[in-house]
Design an enzyme around this catalytic site. Structure first.
Site, PDB file in Angstrom:
ATOM      1  N   HIS A 220      -5.716  -5.241  -2.805  1.00 54.30           N
ATOM      2  CA  HIS A 220      -5.575  -3.821  -3.158  1.00 54.30           C
ATOM      3  C   HIS A 220      -4.177  -3.278  -2.878  1.00 54.30           C
ATOM      4  O   HIS A 220      -3.845  -2.178  -3.318  1.00 54.30           O
ATOM      5  CB  HIS A 220      -6.624  -2.995  -2.399  1.00 54.30           C
ATOM      6  CG  HIS A 220      -8.017  -3.238  -2.882  1.00 54.30           C
ATOM      7  ND1 HIS A 220      -8.665  -2.370  -3.725  1.00 54.30           N
ATOM      8  CD2 HIS A 220      -8.863  -4.278  -2.702  1.00 54.30           C
ATOM      9  CE1 HIS A 220      -9.866  -2.846  -4.017  1.00 54.30           C
ATOM     10  NE2 HIS A 220     -10.018  -4.010  -3.407  1.00 54.30           N
TER      11      HIS A 220
ATOM     12  N   ASP B 178       2.762   1.537  -2.876  1.00 54.17           N
ATOM     13  CA  ASP B 178       1.316   1.714  -2.943  1.00 54.17           C
ATOM     14  C   ASP B 178       0.773   0.697  -3.933  1.00 54.17           C
ATOM     15  O   ASP B 178       1.340   0.528  -5.017  1.00 54.17           O
ATOM     16  CB  ASP B 178       0.985   3.142  -3.421  1.00 54.17           C
ATOM     17  CG  ASP B 178      -0.247   3.732  -2.731  1.00 54.17           C
ATOM     18  OD1 ASP B 178      -1.147   2.958  -2.376  1.00 54.17           O
ATOM     19  OD2 ASP B 178      -0.292   4.967  -2.567  1.00 54.17           O
TER      20      ASP B 178
HETATM   21  C1  GDG Z   1      -5.894   1.378  -0.931  1.00 51.70           C
HETATM   22  C2  GDG Z   1      -4.475   1.098  -1.469  1.00 51.70           C
HETATM   23  C3  GDG Z   1      -5.293   1.494  -3.784  1.00 51.70           C
HETATM   24  C4  GDG Z   1      -8.260  11.023   0.613  1.00 51.70           C
HETATM   25  N1  GDG Z   1      -8.433  12.154   1.329  1.00 51.70           N
HETATM   26  C5  GDG Z   1      -9.694  12.547   1.127  1.00 51.70           C
HETATM   27  C6  GDG Z   1     -10.301  11.634   0.260  1.00 51.70           C
HETATM   28  N2  GDG Z   1      -9.419  10.726  -0.023  1.00 51.70           N
HETATM   29  C7  GDG Z   1      -9.679   9.635  -0.979  1.00 51.70           C
HETATM   30  C8  GDG Z   1      -8.927   9.884  -2.264  1.00 51.70           C
HETATM   31  C9  GDG Z   1      -8.875   8.493  -2.862  1.00 51.70           C
HETATM   32  C10 GDG Z   1      -8.825   7.634  -1.617  1.00 51.70           C
HETATM   33  O1  GDG Z   1      -9.250   8.409  -0.504  1.00 51.70           O
HETATM   34  C11 GDG Z   1      -7.438   7.140  -1.322  1.00 51.70           C
HETATM   35  O2  GDG Z   1      -7.150   6.113  -2.202  1.00 51.70           O
HETATM   36  P1  GDG Z   1      -5.664   5.674  -2.516  1.00 51.70           P
HETATM   37  O3  GDG Z   1      -5.716   4.737  -3.635  1.00 51.70           O
HETATM   38  O4  GDG Z   1      -4.865   6.894  -2.803  1.00 51.70           O
HETATM   39  O5  GDG Z   1      -5.083   5.027  -1.180  1.00 51.70           O
HETATM   40  P2  GDG Z   1      -5.573   3.997  -0.001  1.00 51.70           P
HETATM   41  O6  GDG Z   1      -6.593   4.616   0.869  1.00 51.70           O
HETATM   42  O7  GDG Z   1      -4.319   3.595   0.696  1.00 51.70           O
HETATM   43  O8  GDG Z   1      -6.225   2.764  -0.787  1.00 51.70           O
HETATM   44  C12 GDG Z   1      -4.229   1.863  -2.756  1.00 51.70           C
HETATM   45  C13 GDG Z   1      -6.690   1.608  -3.192  1.00 51.70           C
HETATM   46  O9  GDG Z   1      -6.807   0.884  -1.958  1.00 51.70           O
HETATM   47  C14 GDG Z   1      -7.734   1.062  -4.163  1.00 51.70           C
HETATM   48  O10 GDG Z   1      -7.421  -0.228  -4.567  1.00 51.70           O
HETATM   49  O11 GDG Z   1      -5.198   2.385  -4.880  1.00 51.70           O
HETATM   50  O12 GDG Z   1      -2.944   1.549  -3.280  1.00 51.70           O
HETATM   51  O13 GDG Z   1      -3.500   1.448  -0.495  1.00 51.70           O
HETATM   52  O14 GDG Z   1     -10.042   8.194  -3.562  1.00 51.70           O
HETATM   53  O15 GDG Z   1      -9.636  10.812  -3.020  1.00 51.70           O
HETATM   54  N3  GDG Z   1     -11.570  11.731  -0.166  1.00 51.70           N
HETATM   55  C15 GDG Z   1     -12.285  12.795   0.294  1.00 51.70           C
HETATM   56  N4  GDG Z   1     -11.756  13.733   1.135  1.00 51.70           N
HETATM   57  C16 GDG Z   1     -10.461  13.652   1.571  1.00 51.70           C
HETATM   58  O16 GDG Z   1      -9.992  14.499   2.309  1.00 51.70           O
HETATM   59  N5  GDG Z   1     -13.564  12.921  -0.086  1.00 51.70           N
END
Ligand code: GDG
Length: 465
Positions: free
Chosen positions: A162, A370
């Site tokens: 990821h 990312d």
């Molecule tokens: C890893 C990789 C890759 C965040 N704050 C809240 C909340 N979130 C949710 C977001 C989003 C998720 O968390 C974060 O996903 P990201 O993709 O932005 O980042 P990582 O956590 O670092 O994820 C990344 C991912 O895996 C999938 O392969 O895209 O590059 O680092 O869904 O919405 N959700 C809620 N409240 C919050 O305050 N409900």
């Protein structure tokens, strides 16, 4: 064809999400994506419960919720320390996000990582059947495929990373880099988020392993072949659009509008992590404020940043840095009726988040590195098609390979962030609509179900090792 040949899908990841309905709390991107993927397919999701036990027993807690069977194990304090907080989050995470300055190399971490991967293999084995498709997720579990092979499993086993794959010369700084990469040849398929990830992996395979790179991304090393694919993860787009139009999101949207008092909102949503470029984002925003005194009080930035991995020192440090920086910027620019940054260290339920995205004219997503970044896609999916906001996106997010109609910026440059903010605020409606439509086409087509199919199809179409 993955689902059609009726093989069960076994998903293995470090953590198993507690709620599989996408209901509440701040689930990570991985959790959100995998629950959506499993809902249709049946099978089992196996991983660590997140709980600590006195002595590791291998006891499996089986649960059925919302159509998904989860199987979890508890880990010992030393496991959590060396495997999770240690090798995963103090060695691999910083290194794979190009932060060799933060990466710690300790033999104890590496030993704990091997031990816990062996424990995963031992405890999941009794749950497996000969024709299951096994899908291992993420950097916590890279050697798990090899561990399963050593226990005799001949199934098709795939691995999806990821996070970014680091350039060869950075990876060479990991003491056991060769063993780690060689263990990946136990898999049938390795999926990366981007073409860049594939190319960077092939650089290492060629340059360091002198592997043979064949057609169709098949890499052969010492008699073992693995197929390498780019398979960008998506969001559950249809579900997110429904959330963004639902009653909870509408109510949040309405309240945000009142509290914004006619000001234009810019939003950032990130786990509190040094890879997300929050410091650089604040500095870019500060640069914009300083350069545009007349619009200062017409805008504000809502930054939601729920803390994560707070046992790891570098996360305590980035938190302190951001506390200081947001305080300084607010102190410098605020007046009695306005603060430039609303900096919030807590998570919100998904439906509320959808309403906040929709209320924001600009989505500001500026990670330094990312793997993908799902927030960028969620922001786009939540917009009003008649009056969509503008996405400002880091070139170094995996999502930039797909969302080429965002305003792409180099997140290291405060000037570029400030210029993009000015461009986004001035952007006419027809351009906003055109850019949004192009991005939304991709987000609709390449959603999480597309991702799951692409990966499982690649896996079921390979001959097993
Ligand atoms: C890893 C990789 C890759 C965040 N704050 C809240 C909340 N979130 C949710 C977001 C989003 C998720 O968390 C974060 O996903 P990201 O993709 O932005 O980042 P990582 O956590 O670092 O994820 C990344 C991912 O895996 C999938 O392969 O895209 O590059 O680092 O869904 O919405 N959700 C809620 N409240 C919050 O305050 N409900």
């Amino acid at each position: 064809m993955g689902m059609r040949d009726m093989s069960r899908l076994i998903i293995i990841s470090n953590r198993v999400s507690a709620t599989t309905s996408g209901g509440s709390g701040s689930q990570g991107g991985l959790a959100v994506a995998l629950s959506a993927a499993l809902r249709e397919s049946g099978g089992i999701w196996f991983g660590w419960s997140g709980a600590e036990t006195q002595k590791f027993t291998g006891h499996i807690n089986l649960q059925r919720n919302v159509g998904v069977t989860t199987a979890t194990i508890d880990l010992e304090a030393q496991d959590i320390d060396e495997y999770y907080n240690g090798y995963a989050n103090r060695t691999l995470w910083p290194l794979f996000h190009f932060r060799t300055d933060l990466a710690e190399y300790k033999r104890g971490f590496a030993g704990g990582y091997e031990r816990v991967n062996a424990r995963f293999a031992d405890t999941v084995s009794p749950l497996l059947e000969a024709d299951d498709l096994i899908w291992v997720n993420d950097y916590h579990l890279m050697p798990l495929g090899r561990e399963l092979r050593q226990r005799g499993w001949k199934n098709r086993i795939g691995f999806f990373l990821h996070i970014p794959w680091p350039p060869m010369r950075l990876l060479l700084s990991l003491p056991s880099h060769r063993e780690l990469v060689e263990s990946l040849f136990a898999y049938d398929v390795i999926g990366f988020q981007t073409h860049d990830g594939v190319e960077t992996f092939l650089d290492y395979a060629r340059g360091e392993l002198h592997a043979d790179i064949g057609d169709n991304g098949v890499v052969t090393h010492e008699g073992q072949s693995v197929r390498v694919i780019a398979c960008p993860i998506g969001i559950d787009t249809a579900d997110f659009v429904i959330s963004a139009n639902g009653p909870v999101a509408r109510e949040v949207h309405r309240r945000m509008r009142i509290s914004a008092n006619d000001r234009t909102m810019i939003i950032g949503v990130d786990r509190l992590d040094y890879s997300k470029g929050l410091q650089e984002r604040f500095l870019g925003y500060e640069r914009f404020l300083a350069a545009h005194p007349s619009v200062q009080e017409d805008i504000f930035l809502l930054q939601i940043a729920p803390p994560s991995r707070s046992d790891v020192q570098s996360y305590q440090e980035i938190r302190a840095t951001l506390d200081g920086l947001s305080g300084r910027i607010n102190g410098e620019f605020a007046d009695a009726e306005w603060v430039p940054i609303r900096y919030v260290n807590k998570g919100y339920p998904r439906e509320q988040l959808a309403g906040m995205y929709r209320a924001a004219r600009i989505g500001l997503v500026t990670p330094l590195r990312d793997g993908m970044n799902l927030v960028a896609k969620e922001y786009v999916a939540a917009q009003d098609p008649q009056n969509p906001g503008v996405l400002i996106l880091s070139r170094f997010a995996g999502a930039a390979e797909q969302l080429t109609d965002a305003l792409l910026v180099n997140p290291h440059s405060p000037e570029e962030i400030a210029d993009a903010l000015a461009g986004a605020l001035a952007m006419p409606l027809d351009e906003r609509v055109a850019r949004w439509r192009a991005m939304m086409d991709n987000i609709e087509q390449e959603d999480v179900i597309w991702w799951r199919r692409k990966f499982t199809d690649a896996l079921s179409n390979t001959l097993s090792n």
